[in-house]
Design a protein around this motif. Structure first.
Motif, short mmCIF file in Angstrom:
data_model
loop_
_atom_site.label_atom_id
_atom_site.label_comp_id
_atom_site.label_asym_id
_atom_site.label_seq_id
_atom_site.Cartn_x
_atom_site.Cartn_y
_atom_site.Cartn_z
N LEU A 27 0.83 -1.20 0.00
CA LEU A 27 0.00 0.00 0.00
C LEU A 27 0.86 1.24 0.00
CD1 LEU A 27 -3.00 -0.52 2.43
CD2 LEU A 27 -3.03 -0.21 -0.01
N LEU A 30 1.78 2.41 -3.27
CA LEU A 30 0.74 2.90 -4.15
C LEU A 30 0.29 4.31 -3.81
CD1 LEU A 30 -1.48 -0.26 -4.48
CD2 LEU A 30 -0.10 0.78 -6.22
N TYR B 55 -18.80 4.44 -11.48
CA TYR B 55 -18.50 3.35 -10.56
C TYR B 55 -18.99 2.03 -11.10
CZ TYR B 55 -16.87 6.51 -6.98
OH TYR B 55 -16.15 7.44 -6.29
N THR B 146 -7.93 -3.04 -0.87
CA THR B 146 -7.66 -1.60 -0.90
C THR B 146 -6.65 -1.27 -1.98
OG1 THR B 146 -8.03 -1.51 1.47
CG2 THR B 146 -6.90 0.34 0.48
N ALA B 147 -5.58 -2.07 -2.08
CA ALA B 147 -4.56 -1.78 -3.08
C ALA B 147 -5.16 -1.80 -4.49
CB ALA B 147 -3.43 -2.81 -2.97
N TYR B 149 -8.34 -1.52 -5.32
CA TYR B 149 -9.37 -0.49 -5.43
C TYR B 149 -8.72 0.86 -5.72
CZ TYR B 149 -13.46 2.28 -4.03
OH TYR B 149 -14.52 3.14 -4.01
N MET B 150 -7.59 1.14 -5.05
CA MET B 150 -6.93 2.42 -5.26
C MET B 150 -6.42 2.52 -6.69
SD MET B 150 -4.90 3.24 -1.74
CE MET B 150 -3.41 3.00 -2.59
N LYS B 151 -5.86 1.42 -7.20
CA LYS B 151 -5.37 1.46 -8.58
C LYS B 151 -6.50 1.73 -9.55
CE LYS B 151 -2.56 -2.22 -8.28
NZ LYS B 151 -1.77 -3.38 -8.71
N LEU B 153 -9.38 3.19 -8.92
CA LEU B 153 -9.87 4.56 -8.76
C LEU B 153 -8.97 5.53 -9.52
CD1 LEU B 153 -10.95 5.11 -5.06
CD2 LEU B 153 -12.37 5.14 -7.08
N ALA B 154 -7.66 5.32 -9.43
CA ALA B 154 -6.74 6.22 -10.13
C ALA B 154 -6.97 6.14 -11.64
CB ALA B 154 -5.30 5.87 -9.79
N GLN B 156 -9.76 5.34 -13.08
CA GLN B 156 -11.05 5.99 -13.32
C GLN B 156 -10.86 7.50 -13.45
OE1 GLN B 156 -13.68 5.57 -10.01
NE2 GLN B 156 -15.48 5.37 -11.29
N VAL B 157 -10.10 8.07 -12.52
CA VAL B 157 -9.90 9.51 -12.55
C VAL B 157 -9.16 9.92 -13.82
CG1 VAL B 157 -8.62 11.38 -11.45
CG2 VAL B 157 -10.03 9.90 -10.09
N VAL B 159 -9.09 8.42 -16.77
CA VAL B 159 -9.93 8.31 -17.97
C VAL B 159 -10.97 9.43 -18.00
CG1 VAL B 159 -11.65 6.89 -19.11
CG2 VAL B 159 -9.58 5.85 -18.24
N MET B 160 -11.59 9.69 -16.83
CA MET B 160 -12.62 10.73 -16.82
C MET B 160 -12.02 12.10 -17.11
SD MET B 160 -15.04 9.45 -13.71
CE MET B 160 -16.35 10.62 -13.95
N THR B 161 -10.81 12.33 -16.58
CA THR B 161 -10.15 13.60 -16.90
C THR B 161 -9.93 13.73 -18.40
OG1 THR B 161 -8.98 13.32 -14.82
CG2 THR B 161 -8.20 15.05 -16.28
#
Lengths: 92, 170
Positions: A27, A30, B55, B146-147, B149-151, B153-154, B156-157, B159-161
């Motif tokens: 983590l 990341l 999402y 979490t690891a 999910y964070m990847k 989410l990043a 996602q941000v 692509v949307m940008t």
């Protein structure tokens, strides 16, 4: 039953500790806040804290981007042709 | 050619590509159903739809491979079925809370060093609330999810940008 549980707990904690340490360090790689700070002495609690705030930031960014997209969709006359253009641009 | 600078992903099967395709499709559907008057309520409603689409397509791109995406897909399907009525969630959340307490007790009982290692369960609890489906996972799975999910989410941000940039060109 209780003896079984105590036997389990005496056998597994070292494995679980190592696993958790490994996951926490994964983590740490990341989360940009911690990765760029270049300090080796980041506690697990700090890693979790930064992870939480990073995820919250990402949620907020997705929210903002959705807001901007909803406003942009209102102003443009988009049709599937434009989506195809974007798709080709992004996917190439 | 300018498009080369916009190249993001050479792999058509990557998460980014799947997510982009899904999101664009959802956006064109949302756009087709928009009503003519540009009221602020309409924009807010579209905002909610777009966020759900973001999402949702992210979770669909990941599929059933991850616990967080399964939890997210389940939540979205329930929302659309019941029209945002949270009744089912209330029932399951109490069950989840009791299960979480059991998991925490187990972890506390197992090894006190383990508890110190993750800096007290306060941080872990906050993380549980942020990651979809985090309430019923044990600590190890939670950190793994979490690891990933964070990847995602990043991604996602990013692509949307990119989409916003492209749409911003008049």
């Amino acid at each position: 039953m209780s003896s079984r549980r105590s036997r389990q707990s005496s056998g597994s904690p070292s494995i679980k500790d190592d696993q958790i340490i490994e996951l926490v360090s994964k983590l740490r790689q990341l989360v940009p806040e911690i990765r760029d700070r270049r300090s080796d002495k980041v506690s697990a609690s700090k890693v979790l804290q930064e992870t939480c705030s990073y995820i919250r930031n990402l949620h907020r960014e997705v929210d903002d981007l959705s807001e901007r997209l909803s406003q942009l969709l209102a102003t443009i006359d988009a049709d599937s042709a434009e989506a195809a253009i974007i798709r080709s641009l992004i996917m190439q | 050619m300018n498009s080369r600078s916009l190249l993001l992903s050479p792999n058509p099967n990557s998460l980014k590509s799947r997510f982009t395709k899904g999101l664009l499709r959802a956006l064109s559907i949302i756009n087709k159903h928009r009503q003519q008057p540009r009221s602020s309520r309409e924009i807010r409603r579209r905002h909610r739809l777009i966020k759900a689409a973001a999402y949702g397509s992210m979770a669909s791109s990941v599929g059933n491979r991850r616990a967080w995406s399964r939890a997210l897909l389940w939540k979205i399907r329930n929302q659309t079925r019941k029209g945002y009525a949270p009744t089912r969630n209330i029932g399951s959340s109490t069950r989840q809370l009791s299960m979480k307490k059991r998991i925490c007790d187990l972890q506390k009982g197992n090894n006190s060093k383990d508890r110190v290692e993750v800096g007290g369960l306060g941080q872990v609890d906050k993380l549980r609330r942020l990651v979809p489906g985090g309430q019923v996972m044990d600590t190890c799975s939670l950190l793994e999810e979490t690891a990933h999910y964070m990847k995602c989410l990043a991604t996602q941000v990013k692509v949307m940008t990119r989409i916003v940039e492209v749409y911003n060109i008049p």
